[in-house]
Design a protein around this motif. Structure first.
Motif, short mmCIF file in Angstrom:
data_model
loop_
_atom_site.label_atom_id
_atom_site.label_comp_id
_atom_site.label_asym_id
_atom_site.label_seq_id
_atom_site.Cartn_x
_atom_site.Cartn_y
_atom_site.Cartn_z
N VAL A 43 24.21 15.52 28.24
CA VAL A 43 23.84 14.92 26.95
C VAL A 43 22.61 14.03 27.12
CG1 VAL A 43 24.59 13.32 25.15
CG2 VAL A 43 26.14 15.09 25.97
N LEU A 44 22.58 13.26 28.18
CA LEU A 44 21.44 12.38 28.45
C LEU A 44 20.16 13.19 28.68
CD1 LEU A 44 20.49 9.46 28.92
CD2 LEU A 44 20.99 9.83 31.33
N ARG A 45 20.26 14.27 29.42
CA ARG A 45 19.08 15.11 29.69
C ARG A 45 18.57 15.79 28.42
NH1 ARG A 45 18.19 15.66 35.17
NH2 ARG A 45 19.95 15.13 36.49
N VAL A 46 19.47 16.27 27.59
CA VAL A 46 19.05 16.89 26.33
C VAL A 46 18.42 15.84 25.41
CG1 VAL A 46 19.92 18.00 24.23
CG2 VAL A 46 20.67 18.80 26.47
N PHE A 47 19.00 14.65 25.37
CA PHE A 47 18.43 13.57 24.56
C PHE A 47 17.02 13.23 25.02
CE2 PHE A 47 17.75 9.01 23.80
CZ PHE A 47 17.78 9.02 22.41
N VAL A 48 16.81 13.12 26.32
CA VAL A 48 15.48 12.81 26.85
C VAL A 48 14.50 13.92 26.51
CG1 VAL A 48 14.17 12.52 28.99
CG2 VAL A 48 16.28 11.26 28.66
N ALA A 49 14.94 15.17 26.60
CA ALA A 49 14.07 16.30 26.25
C ALA A 49 13.70 16.26 24.77
CB ALA A 49 14.75 17.62 26.61
N LEU A 50 14.64 15.91 23.91
CA LEU A 50 14.34 15.82 22.48
C LEU A 50 13.39 14.66 22.17
CD1 LEU A 50 17.83 16.60 20.94
CD2 LEU A 50 15.82 18.07 20.98
N VAL A 51 13.57 13.54 22.85
CA VAL A 51 12.65 12.41 22.66
C VAL A 51 11.25 12.79 23.12
CG1 VAL A 51 12.11 10.08 23.50
CG2 VAL A 51 14.42 10.63 22.75
N LEU A 52 11.15 13.46 24.24
CA LEU A 52 9.86 13.90 24.73
C LEU A 52 9.20 14.87 23.76
CD1 LEU A 52 7.89 13.74 27.08
CD2 LEU A 52 9.12 15.61 28.14
N TYR A 53 9.99 15.77 23.18
CA TYR A 53 9.45 16.70 22.19
C TYR A 53 8.97 15.95 20.95
CZ TYR A 53 9.19 20.37 18.71
OH TYR A 53 8.76 21.21 17.72
N ALA A 54 9.73 14.94 20.52
CA ALA A 54 9.34 14.16 19.34
C ALA A 54 8.02 13.42 19.60
CB ALA A 54 10.44 13.17 18.98
N PHE A 71 7.12 22.31 30.34
CA PHE A 71 7.87 22.54 31.57
C PHE A 71 9.01 21.53 31.67
CE2 PHE A 71 8.68 21.68 36.06
CZ PHE A 71 8.96 22.96 36.50
N THR A 72 8.72 20.27 31.38
CA THR A 72 9.75 19.23 31.44
C THR A 72 10.84 19.47 30.40
OG1 THR A 72 8.09 17.65 32.23
CG2 THR A 72 10.15 16.75 31.39
N ILE A 73 10.45 19.83 29.20
CA ILE A 73 11.43 20.05 28.13
C ILE A 73 12.40 21.18 28.49
CG2 ILE A 73 11.68 20.92 25.77
CD1 ILE A 73 9.25 19.20 25.03
N PHE A 74 11.91 22.25 29.09
CA PHE A 74 12.77 23.39 29.38
C PHE A 74 13.49 23.30 30.73
CE2 PHE A 74 10.03 25.50 26.19
CZ PHE A 74 11.04 25.81 25.30
N VAL A 75 12.88 22.68 31.71
CA VAL A 75 13.47 22.67 33.05
C VAL A 75 14.39 21.46 33.27
CG1 VAL A 75 12.91 22.52 35.51
CG2 VAL A 75 11.66 24.06 34.04
N TYR A 76 14.07 20.33 32.66
CA TYR A 76 14.85 19.12 32.90
C TYR A 76 16.34 19.30 32.58
CZ TYR A 76 15.90 14.12 33.00
OH TYR A 76 16.44 12.91 33.28
N PRO A 77 16.70 19.91 31.45
CA PRO A 77 18.14 20.12 31.22
C PRO A 77 18.80 21.08 32.22
CG PRO A 77 16.98 20.21 29.14
CD PRO A 77 15.93 20.19 30.23
#
Length: 95
Positions: free
Chosen positions: A62-73, A37-43
């Protein structure tokens, strides 16, 4: 003693190992809901950034996408190493 019948586990009917295994499976289920939910909704909050911070919304995107990618990693790392999901679940809520 807390009753866990809400999540479908009765501690008195199963062994402690089976109880812990079911509890961990339920924790992973809930963690996956929070993480994805966080990965898809946060951006998507970039729409609000575009409205209220029109000149610098790209930086926020860019910051939101970066945070989503870090969370996915972190999520993938936890899945591959079979670590308990508690830390990654809290990370998803905090970010």
């Amino acid at each position: 003693m807390v009753s866990l019948k809400v999540i479908g586990i009765d501690r008195n009917l199963i062994s402690p190992e089976a109880f812990n295994q079911k509890l961990l499976a339920k924790a992973w289920f809930n963690a996956n809901i929070i993480i994805w939910f966080t990965i898809f909704v946060y951006p998507l909050f970039t729409i609000l950034d575009f409205i209220y911070a029109g000149t610098i919304w790209q930086v926020f995107f860019v910051l939101r996408v970066f945070v989503a990618l870090v969370l996915y990693a972190f999520h993938e790392f936890a899945v591959k190493t079979r670590r308990p999901p508690y830390g990654i679940m809290h990370l998803g809520l905090v970010l």
